[in-house]
Design a protein around this motif. Sequence first.
Motif, PDB file in Angstrom:
ATOM      1  N   LEU A 336       2.485  -8.802  -1.005  1.00 10.81           N
ATOM      2  CA  LEU A 336       1.128  -8.323  -1.278  1.00 10.81           C
ATOM      3  C   LEU A 336       0.499  -9.078  -2.446  1.00 10.81           C
ATOM      4  O   LEU A 336      -0.657  -9.531  -2.368  1.00 10.81           O
ATOM      5  CB  LEU A 336       1.201  -6.820  -1.587  1.00 10.81           C
ATOM      6  N   ILE A 452      -4.168   5.313  -4.637  1.00  9.78           N
ATOM      7  CA  ILE A 452      -3.054   5.826  -3.842  1.00  9.78           C
ATOM      8  C   ILE A 452      -2.269   6.841  -4.675  1.00  9.78           C
ATOM      9  O   ILE A 452      -1.696   6.476  -5.706  1.00  9.78           O
ATOM     10  CB  ILE A 452      -2.116   4.682  -3.412  1.00  9.78           C
ATOM     11  N   ALA A 459       0.425   8.136   4.319  1.00 12.67           N
ATOM     12  CA  ALA A 459      -0.355   7.227   3.480  1.00 12.67           C
ATOM     13  C   ALA A 459      -1.727   7.836   3.212  1.00 12.67           C
ATOM     14  O   ALA A 459      -2.408   8.285   4.128  1.00 12.67           O
ATOM     15  CB  ALA A 459      -0.481   5.880   4.173  1.00 12.67           C
ATOM     16  N   ILE A 461      -4.883   6.510   1.385  1.00 13.92           N
ATOM     17  CA  ILE A 461      -5.448   5.323   0.742  1.00 13.92           C
ATOM     18  C   ILE A 461      -6.965   5.501   0.658  1.00 13.92           C
ATOM     19  O   ILE A 461      -7.636   5.612   1.687  1.00 13.92           O
ATOM     20  CB  ILE A 461      -5.125   4.044   1.549  1.00 13.92           C
ATOM     21  N   GLN A 488      -7.164  -1.611   3.381  1.00 17.16           N
ATOM     22  CA  GLN A 488      -7.018  -0.170   3.586  1.00 17.16           C
ATOM     23  C   GLN A 488      -6.461   0.122   4.983  1.00 17.16           C
ATOM     24  O   GLN A 488      -5.584   0.973   5.146  1.00 17.16           O
ATOM     25  CB  GLN A 488      -8.384   0.505   3.413  1.00 17.16           C
ATOM     26  N   LEU A 491      -2.753  -0.645   5.006  1.00 17.23           N
ATOM     27  CA  LEU A 491      -1.981   0.345   4.261  1.00 17.23           C
ATOM     28  C   LEU A 491      -1.910   1.689   4.970  1.00 17.23           C
ATOM     29  O   LEU A 491      -0.987   2.482   4.737  1.00 17.23           O
ATOM     30  CB  LEU A 491      -2.568   0.518   2.862  1.00 17.23           C
ATOM     31  N   THR A 496       3.007  -0.148   7.244  1.00 16.89           N
ATOM     32  CA  THR A 496       3.181   0.197   5.834  1.00 16.89           C
ATOM     33  C   THR A 496       4.070   1.421   5.683  1.00 16.89           C
ATOM     34  O   THR A 496       4.944   1.464   4.808  1.00 16.89           O
ATOM     35  CB  THR A 496       1.820   0.445   5.174  1.00 16.89           C
ATOM     36  N   PHE A 514       4.773   6.590  -2.812  1.00 18.87           N
ATOM     37  CA  PHE A 514       4.014   5.344  -2.707  1.00 18.87           C
ATOM     38  C   PHE A 514       3.890   4.727  -4.105  1.00 18.87           C
ATOM     39  O   PHE A 514       2.802   4.611  -4.667  1.00 18.87           O
ATOM     40  CB  PHE A 514       2.641   5.618  -2.096  1.00 18.87           C
ATOM     41  N   LEU A 519       5.137  -0.553  -3.114  1.00 20.34           N
ATOM     42  CA  LEU A 519       3.927  -1.204  -2.619  1.00 20.34           C
ATOM     43  C   LEU A 519       4.031  -2.721  -2.764  1.00 20.34           C
ATOM     44  O   LEU A 519       3.553  -3.470  -1.907  1.00 20.34           O
ATOM     45  CB  LEU A 519       2.706  -0.679  -3.381  1.00 20.34           C
ATOM     46  N   LEU A 522       5.395  -4.779   0.193  1.00 22.55           N
ATOM     47  CA  LEU A 522       4.625  -4.979   1.415  1.00 22.55           C
ATOM     48  C   LEU A 522       4.289  -6.453   1.601  1.00 22.55           C
ATOM     49  O   LEU A 522       4.183  -7.207   0.636  1.00 22.55           O
ATOM     50  CB  LEU A 522       3.342  -4.147   1.369  1.00 22.55           C
TER      51      LEU A 522
END
Length: 577
Positions: A336, A452, A459, A461, A488, A491, A496, A514, A519, A522
């Motif tokens: 990420l 988050i 999730a 987000i 978004q 995620l 995810t 999370f 994160l 990812l």
Amino acid sequence: MSFAVKGYQASLPGFCPIEAAVATMAGAGIEERGAVFTRREVVDFILDLVGYTADKPLHEARILEPAVGHGDFLLPTIDRLFEAYAHVPPAKRRGVVDDLGDCLRAVELHPSSLDQTRQFVVAALRDKGLKAKEADALSDQWLVAGDFLLVPLEGEFTHVVGNPPYVRQELIPDALMAEYRRRFQTIYDRADIYIPFIERSLSLLAPGGHLGFICADRWMKNRYGGPLRRLVADKFHLKGYVDMVDTAAFHSDVIAYPAIVVISREKPASTRVAFRPEVDATSLRSLAKEMTARKLGSGASVTEVADVANGTEPWMLETPKQLGLVRRIEADFPTLEEAGCKVGIGVATGADNVFIGPFDELDVEPDRKLPLAMTRDIQSGDVKWRGFGVINPFSDEGSLVPLGKYPKLAAYLEKHGASIKARHVSKKNPASWYRTIDRIYPALTHTPKLLIPDIKGDAHIVYEPGKLYPHHNLYFITASAWNLHALQAVLLSNVTRMFISLYSTKMRGGYLRFQAQYLRRLRLPLWQDVPASLRAKLIAAGESRDKAACNDAAAALYKLTSIEQSTLEETAGANAA
């Protein structure tokens, strides 16, 4: 010098603070000692998993129970030992005390628990036909009074079994905690006390020996478990893992998610894995046979996972199909942050009741406060600011502002000086007594971001357009290249969720964490490599927050095959269940 608790002899002469601390822990209540009692069916299951079975010459083995409690593990162990001993020809026996006295050690810190267990042991031995003198002699040899992390124990053990205590560091006296840290390399960050219990137990294993514990599973994935995971990876074989979440493994409810782990002092190999078995004697006996069979059968209840223990990396214990998909995505795409995104966490103040309040009521200069986003502001999935703000004592350059230039801020801070100065961060650096724990970066307020919450069932987000500063229980992601609505969508997708579910620890109710550390694992392609049509699809899915649209767009982004999409759907269904 003896402890202030009857029956305890000092193992650390001259260390009065430590002895006093041990005595304090010995006299603590059941919750402070972290005592949780295990069902008989589960005890028998663990004994089967480590190979402590009556068809073997157990009189030649040595078994250790490091936290005996009320004898949940000890009494079934004694039953098996005597069942096996009955097969020893009389001509080869020297006498029950001589033959079995060194076969077992059980340690307990709490005096009344130890006394009660001794009575149980003596009664059990008398029922097996032993004379009172023999029963007393064996119980005296087997039962050890003291702190398992400090008490001397001679020799190595072929088996170690039990349910180590779950005690937070803040409940342990400072002097004792310092001694633990001196002795055990795996106590890291906020590690609970079961971590050094596992380390010492492993250090006592004989070559080819097996450890079987039921305990919280957090150390297998989270930050504080890293050193213990490295120890297992470097010197042992993670032989078996059984997820006991939502099973009736104990006589009382527990908050932490339990798992059974079998670790052997032998050459590393694959790990046999099972999930959430029925807690009844027949089912667990059958599962133990599968877990310990020479070759794994075709049944679906047990799988084998290779290369689970790898340095400090979190243990990935899910199905091979899930692991294969994650590894493929990790190999094909950058992280990420390598893709131009930044992960962070909001501000911790150490005194929210002082630094945070209704924005209009914070009586400081206008440029010394920022509008604050909190978890409750985003519960609906959109930002609905409730009007709170946070005081900012930092300049744009990062230094604390001089209070002489801000009389209203100075007056406000002095009014609450006692609360602010009582914080650890203030005591550590008295000259900077009015700082928040974390530095505040005002520019983040005006930067569009995704917010988050730490713990969610799914999730959650939320897009924030650049008007609020995040609170410490919110993680945020900013992006220099990626469109935030497109991100978004990614995620919110099952891709995810699979990553987070594999890497993070689960909480009560099946919630996932999370956190930034997860994160950052990812994977994303570079925005410049995403075709224009797919960009539009991702952005639309993120803006609508339609889960199916997010999954479709993510499938195209990661070039998922039909088999990989089926794996994702299976994973999502299992997590939802």
